[in-house]
Scaffold this active site. Structure first.
Site, mmCIF file in Angstrom:
data_model
loop_
_atom_site.group_PDB
_atom_site.id
_atom_site.type_symbol
_atom_site.label_atom_id
_atom_site.label_comp_id
_atom_site.label_asym_id
_atom_site.label_seq_id
_atom_site.Cartn_x
_atom_site.Cartn_y
_atom_site.Cartn_z
ATOM 1 N N HIS A 122 0.592 -0.744 -0.439
ATOM 2 C CA HIS A 122 0.078 0.355 -0.300
ATOM 3 C C HIS A 122 0.782 1.309 -0.190
ATOM 4 C CE1 HIS A 122 -3.434 1.981 1.440
ATOM 5 N NE2 HIS A 122 -2.705 3.174 1.560
ATOM 6 N N GLU A 123 2.276 1.409 1.033
ATOM 7 C CA GLU A 123 3.341 2.549 0.765
ATOM 8 C C GLU A 123 3.466 3.163 0.020
ATOM 9 O OE1 GLU A 123 2.303 4.997 3.283
ATOM 10 O OE2 GLU A 123 0.688 3.788 4.027
ATOM 11 N N HIS A 161 1.375 4.211 -2.867
ATOM 12 C CA HIS A 161 1.924 5.704 -2.900
ATOM 13 C C HIS A 161 3.439 6.592 -2.954
ATOM 14 C CE1 HIS A 161 -2.073 5.748 -0.775
ATOM 15 N NE2 HIS A 161 -1.928 5.476 0.268
#
Length: 378
Positions: free
Chosen positions: A67-68, A71
């Site tokens: 997820h990170e 980003h």
């Protein structure tokens, strides 16, 4: 959020883990192996439940990392430097150096994280369905089903329109696009975060009193964190507005007094501290900054040891210094200052010290910027 140890680099971005991750990791593994799996899939050994719980917890944290990383990758593609990724108690955080240039970039950077979590959830769900249709059952199916549900839930929670969640960034992008005002959009998203935080605290306390136990307290803790983070984002947005367009050279103290690594703490206290009344002193060698001594660091040295202790022994090390260039935007420097325990930046040109930026310099710049904004609105 500082990393307690580093895992390495992914897509060129340093990845670290804060010690607080161990808390949530142990809670998840314990809840799965001691409660959920034995209740839903009886008949296995305690060791099997433990292995299943630990495995699911590990895969879950790899999902948070994905997820990170998503980003970070999209931020880099949109021209924003990424200093690192840190996993901690409440998930993960990507440390971005700068802000999105426009609402579209903000939308892409914020939206990719929940999308990755959703896709992971659907991926695990698809595997679980295939195993179930082929007659499989047991702990493997249970772990996959849990991973599918938790990742979809994570995606849904993250798109709630409240800062500092990804949904808050999406809300900010929409308001920014509609109004053309980045600061107003940030304030709207932050106040939505306040509202969600209060709601979660109320819901968590109600669930705790109704017998939900630690689950209710955990929900209230998340709400408390959201309120604190949202308040910080609103303050930073207003500060960023006041400082927008101001360069480091406009606020720095030029040519500050310096000292060498070999000077003793006693000499600093006797000849520098009261003579110059500076709370921080850069250490240099041939004009290059090699350290920084602050009053707080000096206070930690007992009086009977000051004559035998050099400034180099108590200073902020060279690799911990926050360095800036005179032409750098002050808003780009602020995130790095917030991560620095000493709260100061040394300004360099061609690796030579030309100035220092302190919290008082920032405060004066904010006051001037606020007065400028007020006059512009009149």
């Amino acid at each position: 959020m500082r990393a307690s140890f580093r895992l390495g680099r992914i897509a060129g971005v340093p990845v670290g883990v804060n010690w607080s991750v161990l808390v949530i990791f142990v809670l998840i593994a314990w809840a799965l192996s001691a409660s959920l799996f034995p209740r839903s899939y009886p008949g296995h050994s305690a060791f099997a439940y433990l292995v299943a719980g630990l495995s699911a917890a590990v895969v879950f944290f790899f999902g948070l990392l994905a997820h990170e990383v998503a980003h970070a990758v999209i931020a880099k593609r949109n021209g924003i430097e990424v200093e690192g990724i840190t996993l901690w108690l409440f998930g993960g955080v990507s440390e971005l150096k700068g802000e999105a240039r426009d609402p579209g970039a903000e939308l892409r950077i914020a939206g990719i994280g929940p999308l990755v979590s959703l896709l992971l959830g659907l991926f695990f769900a698809a595997i679980a369905v295939v195993i179930s249709l082929s007659g499989g059952h047991g702990l493997l199916l249970g772990a996959l089903s849990w991973l599918a549900g938790i990742n979809v839930l994570l995606a849904i929670f993250n798109v709630l329109p409240a800062a500092p969640l990804d949904g808050g960034r999406l809300l900010r992008a929409v308001v920014w696009k509609a109004t053309g005002d980045r600061t107003k959009a940030s304030v709207v998203a932050a106040r939505a975060g306040w509202g969600l935080g209060i709601l979660l605290i109320g819901l968590g306390l109600w669930r705790f009193l109704a017998g939900a136990g630690i689950g209710g307290l955990w929900l209230a803790l998340i709400g408390w964190f959201l309120i604190g983070a949202a308040g910080m984002e609103e303050r930073q947005a207003k500060m960023g507005s006041a400082l927008r367009g101001i360069r480091v050279s406009e606020v720095m103290t030029p040519q500050p007094q310096t000292a060498s690594n070999e000077m003793t703490v006693a000499d600093f206290v006797d000849h520098y501290l009261f003579a110059y009344r500076h709370s921080a002193l850069p250490l240099t060698e041939d004009g290059r900054p090699v350290g920084l001594v602050t009053l707080d660091r000096v206070r930690g040295i007992p009086a009977d040891r000051r004559a035998a202790t050099t400034l180099g022994e108590v200073s902020c090390r060279a690799d911990e210094l926050v360095l800036a260039s005179p032409d750098e935007q002050l808003t780009d420097l602020l995130p790095r200052l917030n991560q620095c325990a000493d709260g100061r930046a040394l300004v360099v040109t061609d690796q030579r010290l030309v100035g220092i930026v302190s919290p008082s310099d920032i405060s004066r710049a904010v006051q001037r910027g606020s007065m400028r904004d007020q006059m512009a609105r009149r």
